[in-house]
Design an enzyme around this catalytic site. Structure first.
Site, PDB file in Angstrom:
ATOM      1  N   LYS A  32      30.357  25.212 -61.878  1.00  0.00           N
ATOM      2  CA  LYS A  32      29.114  25.189 -61.100  1.00  0.00           C
ATOM      3  C   LYS A  32      29.368  24.485 -59.786  1.00  0.00           C
ATOM      4  O   LYS A  32      30.237  23.599 -59.711  1.00  0.00           O
ATOM      5  CB  LYS A  32      28.021  24.436 -61.864  1.00  0.00           C
TER       6      LYS A  32
HETATM    7  P1  NAD Z   1      15.053  30.514 -56.212  1.00  0.00           P
HETATM    8  O1  NAD Z   1      15.458  29.489 -55.215  1.00  0.00           O
HETATM    9  O2  NAD Z   1      15.125  31.952 -55.856  1.00  0.00           O
HETATM   10  O3  NAD Z   1      13.546  30.229 -56.718  1.00  0.00           O
HETATM   11  C1  NAD Z   1      13.137  28.957 -57.166  1.00  0.00           C
HETATM   12  C2  NAD Z   1      11.618  28.990 -57.341  1.00  0.00           C
HETATM   13  O4  NAD Z   1      11.192  27.724 -57.839  1.00  0.00           O
HETATM   14  C3  NAD Z   1      10.850  29.226 -56.039  1.00  0.00           C
HETATM   15  O5  NAD Z   1       9.690  30.015 -56.292  1.00  0.00           O
HETATM   16  C4  NAD Z   1      10.413  27.824 -55.615  1.00  0.00           C
HETATM   17  O6  NAD Z   1       9.262  27.823 -54.791  1.00  0.00           O
HETATM   18  C5  NAD Z   1      10.146  27.213 -56.979  1.00  0.00           C
HETATM   19  N1  NAD Z   1      10.220  25.751 -56.956  1.00  0.00           N
HETATM   20  C6  NAD Z   1      11.075  24.960 -56.240  1.00  0.00           C
HETATM   21  N2  NAD Z   1      10.781  23.672 -56.443  1.00  0.00           N
HETATM   22  C7  NAD Z   1       9.752  23.637 -57.316  1.00  0.00           C
HETATM   23  C8  NAD Z   1       9.020  22.609 -57.937  1.00  0.00           C
HETATM   24  N3  NAD Z   1       9.299  21.322 -57.671  1.00  0.00           N
HETATM   25  N4  NAD Z   1       8.036  22.953 -58.799  1.00  0.00           N
HETATM   26  C9  NAD Z   1       7.757  24.234 -59.067  1.00  0.00           C
HETATM   27  N5  NAD Z   1       8.413  25.273 -58.509  1.00  0.00           N
HETATM   28  C10 NAD Z   1       9.392  24.965 -57.654  1.00  0.00           C
HETATM   29  O7  NAD Z   1      15.942  30.190 -57.517  1.00  0.00           O
HETATM   30  P2  NAD Z   1      16.302  31.185 -58.698  1.00  0.00           P
HETATM   31  O8  NAD Z   1      17.580  31.847 -58.380  1.00  0.00           O
HETATM   32  O9  NAD Z   1      15.110  31.991 -59.063  1.00  0.00           O
HETATM   33  O10 NAD Z   1      16.634  30.138 -59.865  1.00  0.00           O
HETATM   34  C11 NAD Z   1      15.600  29.514 -60.620  1.00  0.00           C
HETATM   35  C12 NAD Z   1      16.241  28.845 -61.809  1.00  0.00           C
HETATM   36  O11 NAD Z   1      16.948  29.811 -62.598  1.00  0.00           O
HETATM   37  C13 NAD Z   1      17.277  27.747 -61.504  1.00  0.00           C
HETATM   38  O12 NAD Z   1      17.193  26.764 -62.502  1.00  0.00           O
HETATM   39  C14 NAD Z   1      18.596  28.464 -61.640  1.00  0.00           C
HETATM   40  O13 NAD Z   1      19.653  27.584 -61.994  1.00  0.00           O
HETATM   41  C15 NAD Z   1      18.295  29.385 -62.793  1.00  0.00           C
HETATM   42  N6  NAD Z   1      19.181  30.547 -62.858  1.00  0.00           N
HETATM   43  C16 NAD Z   1      19.271  31.406 -61.813  1.00  0.00           C
HETATM   44  C17 NAD Z   1      20.111  32.503 -61.916  1.00  0.00           C
HETATM   45  C18 NAD Z   1      20.200  33.533 -60.813  1.00  0.00           C
HETATM   46  O14 NAD Z   1      20.871  34.563 -61.025  1.00  0.00           O
HETATM   47  N7  NAD Z   1      19.545  33.340 -59.688  1.00  0.00           N
HETATM   48  C19 NAD Z   1      20.875  32.707 -63.069  1.00  0.00           C
HETATM   49  C20 NAD Z   1      20.740  31.807 -64.131  1.00  0.00           C
HETATM   50  C21 NAD Z   1      19.887  30.727 -64.000  1.00  0.00           C
END
Ligand code: NAD
Length: 459
Positions: free
Chosen positions: A116
């Site tokens: 990571k």
């Molecule tokens: P992103 O940056 O596209 O979206 C994050 C979302 O969370 C946004 O809507 C943002 O406004 C919201 N957010 C940020 N801070 C916040 C808070 N304090 N309270 C509530 N909402 C808040 O990120 P993503 O890619 O959608 O990833 C989200 C989660 O999923 C992360 O934990 C990431 O590790 C996990 N994840 C992502 C992927 C991927 O392929 N993108 C894969 C596995 C896991």
């Protein structure tokens, strides 16, 4: 490794230690030593890389930004895991996320290890040019340890295909003549990305829920009805009933999960709430999710968060505060924002009986125990959000072969892989008192332990 992951890994090892059918040739004193080695290997990363990226900002100031790449374990293949841009990134957080990647890949039989990355910035505070420089510098600082057969980053919170394209281009210029398409995944299509990669995590998150609550329930309702398992009782309570759904986070993962829930005809679900960093939007009759996706796509990813923007968007709903999404009276809660959202201080306010972890580690260990003791079905991150890494694996394969799959083929293969994992986990889950997380960890640790033993690493 953070305490929750470490504690469950240790519980899984304890269970395997007492199971004489596992590694039957390793008994007595040797067995104890082997399990001590396993605990040490799985609880610590192989390598921790840290740098301070030196960036000249557009206003002339020069800053040094902390950045990490943690390589947890590569027993199953090259290290693999996203790069996160967020102001709360820390070495501990990235280490825990790297360990989760090792376990996730083992659980779903993806031939990668776990890694990571993270950069301690709020990407919204930087211009596009500055973000470009940060991406370039990240690759320059870590160029020796990255590569298609060494360590393959992907997007995570705060990063997307734009950043992966920039990073791959930098990798390519640092390593002229070397294969580069597999150096980063989650790239844009034009740069060698895979169809379906952007949507893969959110689609996989929803598929996991749908498969468990629709397909698996349909085929197993007979024996589930005769089971005294508390989770079977929770699942049966929802069989063929309409469900109200809330989604925390409306980024890459949350918005796609919400769209899948909105479109799904197998489950009579209604998306009544979504949220982001600013706000929760609620409508008990169901939100117009496609209109919200359209709105967010033209507003830097944000939901309407004031009465004026909500009114001008024409979307019907009520504005609530950001945390309200966690406490609504809904049946299903998808957590797709960030870590530690449900913890010991707020767990008793959560009303959903099914919680699906789209984000990594959104529930603390203590809160998880409370929810489990209440018979709440918690679908853990390593099971639910693996769609991204699975399609990243397909992207890496396509880059190697320079042959690209059709979108339908990507989703078919993704769902087949996730279904196979669930079929190996769900019967045990609904038949014993362990949580779904513990079942998944035991499965992943079993696989890793057997491979480490075969590789001669346990002595
Ligand atoms: P992103 O940056 O596209 O979206 C994050 C979302 O969370 C946004 O809507 C943002 O406004 C919201 N957010 C940020 N801070 C916040 C808070 N304090 N309270 C509530 N909402 C808040 O990120 P993503 O890619 O959608 O990833 C989200 C989660 O999923 C992360 O934990 C990431 O590790 C996990 N994840 C992502 C992927 C991927 O392929 N993108 C894969 C596995 C896991």
């Amino acid at each position: 490794m953070a305490s929750q992951t470490g504690a469950i890994v240790q519980q899984s090892l304890n269970a395997l230690m007492g199971d004489s059918s596992f590694l039957p040739l390793v008994q007595g004193q040797r067995r104890e030593q082997a399990f001590q080695s396993l605990a040490a290997i799985l609880s610590t990363p192989n390598k921790v890389h840290k740098a301070f990226l030196r960036i000249a900002l557009e206003d002339g100031n020069v800053v040094r930004i902390p950045a990490f790449r943690i390589q947890h374990n590569d027993a199953l293949g090259p290290y693999k895991g996203g790069i996160r841009f967020h102001e709360s990134v820390s070495e501990d957080e990235v280490t825990n996320l790297a360990a989760l990647m090792t376990l996730k890949n083992a659980l779903h039989e993806v031939p990668f290890g776990g890694g990571k990355g993270g950069v301690v910035i709020n990407p919204r505070s930087f211009s596009e040019k500055e973000l470009y420089l940060i991406c370039k510098k990240y690759v320059q600082y870590f160029s020796d340890i990255l590569g298609p057969d060494k360590d393959i980053p992907a997007p995570d919170m705060g990063t997307g295909e734009r950043e992966m394209d920039w990073m791959m281009a930098e990798y390519k210029s640092i390593h002229p003549g070397s294969p580069y398409l597999g150096s980063f995944t989650g790239k844009s299509l034009i740069s060698g990305g895979s169809l379906g990669r952007r949507e893969a995590t959110g689609k996989g998150v929803y598929f996991t829920f749908r498969y468990m609550m629709h397909d698996f329930m349909r085929d197993n309702v007979g024996w589930l009805a005769g089971s005294s398992n508390p989770f079977a009782a929770t699942a049966l309570a929802y069989a063929n009933k309409p469900m109200s759904i809330a989604v925390q986070g409306f980024g890459n993962v949350g918005s796609v999960t919400a769209m899948e829930a909105y479109k799904c005809t197998d489950i009579r679900g209604k998306v009544v709430a979504v949220s982001d960093r600013n706000v929760t939007l609620y409508n008990e009759n169901g939100l117009d999710v496609p209109a919200l996706v359209e709105y967010a796509s033209t507003n830097r990813g944000d939901l309407p968060s004031t009465e004026e923007t909500l009114k001008s968007s024409g979307i019907a709903g009520e504005l609530l505060d950001r945390e309200a999404v966690l406490y609504l009276n809904v049946d299903v809660l998808f957590l797709a924002a960030l870590e530690d959202q449900i913890h010991c201080d707020n767990v008793n306010e959560v009303k959903a009986r099914i919680i699906v972890e789209g984000a990594n580690a959104p529930i603390t260990g203590e809160a998880d125990e409370t929810l489990t003791s209440q018979g709440v079905i918690v679908v853990p991150d390593i099971l639910a959000n693996a769609g991204g890494v699975i399609v990243s694996y397909f992207e890496w394969l396509q880059g190697r072969e320079t042959q690209f799959y059709a979108e339908a083929e990507v989703y078919n293969q993704l769902f087949a892989k996730m279904q196979k994992t669930m079929n190996s986990i769900l019967p045990a889950y609904f038949g014993d008192p362990l949580s779904l997380r513990q079942n998944c960890f035991v499965h992943a640790v079993t696989k890793l332990s057997a491979v480490l033993y075969r590789q001669g690493k346990l002595y």
